[in-house]
Design a protein around this motif. Sequence first.
Motif, PDB file in Angstrom:
ATOM      1  N   CYS A   1       0.821  -1.207   0.000  1.00  0.00           N
ATOM      2  CA  CYS A   1       0.000   0.000   0.000  1.00  0.00           C
ATOM      3  C   CYS A   1       0.855   1.256   0.000  1.00  0.00           C
TER       4      CYS A   1
ATOM      5  N   ARG B   1       0.464   5.663  -1.449  1.00  0.00           N
ATOM      6  CA  ARG B   1      -0.435   6.791  -1.295  1.00  0.00           C
ATOM      7  C   ARG B   1      -1.771   6.492  -1.963  1.00  0.00           C
ATOM      8  N   SER B   2      -2.799   7.145  -1.480  1.00  0.00           N
ATOM      9  CA  SER B   2      -4.119   6.954  -2.047  1.00  0.00           C
ATOM     10  C   SER B   2      -4.367   7.980  -3.144  1.00  0.00           C
TER      11      SER B   2
ATOM     12  N   TYR C   1      -7.327   8.889  -3.763  1.00  0.00           N
ATOM     13  CA  TYR C   1      -8.666   9.366  -3.430  1.00  0.00           C
ATOM     14  C   TYR C   1      -8.685  10.061  -2.073  1.00  0.00           C
TER      15      TYR C   1
ATOM     16  N   TYR D   1     -10.948  10.541   1.053  1.00  0.00           N
ATOM     17  CA  TYR D   1     -12.106   9.915   1.688  1.00  0.00           C
ATOM     18  C   TYR D   1     -13.007  10.996   2.292  1.00  0.00           C
TER      19      TYR D   1
ATOM     20  N   LYS E   1     -13.974  -1.090   0.115  1.00  0.00           N
ATOM     21  CA  LYS E   1     -12.672  -1.468   0.656  1.00  0.00           C
ATOM     22  C   LYS E   1     -12.826  -2.751   1.464  1.00  0.00           C
TER      23      LYS E   1
ATOM     24  N   THR F   1      -9.495  -3.056  -3.020  1.00  0.00           N
ATOM     25  CA  THR F   1     -10.348  -1.882  -3.181  1.00  0.00           C
ATOM     26  C   THR F   1     -10.994  -1.896  -4.563  1.00  0.00           C
TER      27      THR F   1
END
Length: 302
Positions: A6, A8-9, A11, A13, A42, A93
């Motif tokens: 995992c 960075r995202s 998105y 939230y 998720k 996800t």
Amino acid sequence: MDNNVCGRSDYEYLAEIGEGAYGKVYKAREIGVKQRLVALKKLNLPGDPETGIPPFMIREVALLRKIEYFNHPNIVKLLDVSACIRNQSLDLTLVFEYIDQDLTTFMSCAGNGLSLEKIKDVMQQLLKGLDFLHSNMLVHRDLKPDNILIGSRGEVKIADFGLARIYTYQIALTPCVVTLWYRAPEVLLQSGYMSSVDIWSAGCIFAELFLLRPLFRAFTEAQQLKKIFELIGLPSEEDWPKESPVRYSPAWGPTGVERPGTQLLSGLGMQGNSLLLECLTFKPSNRISASQALAHPFLAEA
């Protein structure tokens, strides 16, 4: 599918909008140029990540990938999938288009009820989605108001394919499918079933759109069967599935098979009751199909 540790995202939230057995659903916004709203499903899988993704999740992703190619307006769109390892567990996800509300929320805001034209509109779109799925040999198996989304412009989209399966004629599938209130008799009786289970569920939803409450609301499978037979009548012993471990008995409900023209719901009208009756037919092979339902006079003139 992106499979990595995992990072960075992509998105931001915004809010949690749902929770299930394996994870949560969030409303989020894309970071970058588009900044479109999305729904992130998720899923967290504790245990050894080397064992991989469970089959039911692979099945859901594979089915969504299969149907996204057709870009059907009444099926929720899968935009992206990513998998990564976090703290010795696997995070999966699914990124979907964001739809404002589900049918349960929509009905709860209906106040004095929905107009007949609105009910027809929702049912037409729902049945178009089902017709698409069934034409592609897919059965949803868990159709209920929570899994039907309605956008701000009134677009209806079928969602949540966690229990969906590719079917062949009379395939024996697991009996623990479909939320109890929307479960077809053949599932309750633990016999073989096919795409017609979705039509039964659609019939229950049709009645709920009119009543603004579930048509059959029970807490055990036996109670559910009794409620069904109280409304549509007890079928003949010849129509009772031979392979069912549940025995036929006159004690299940009032005798007399469903009769055409029976008014299941007063106020729905003759054509509406006719369609409802054909959706809620006991024998699966006699139940109306999605394409036939779309051609029914109740919807054809909408």
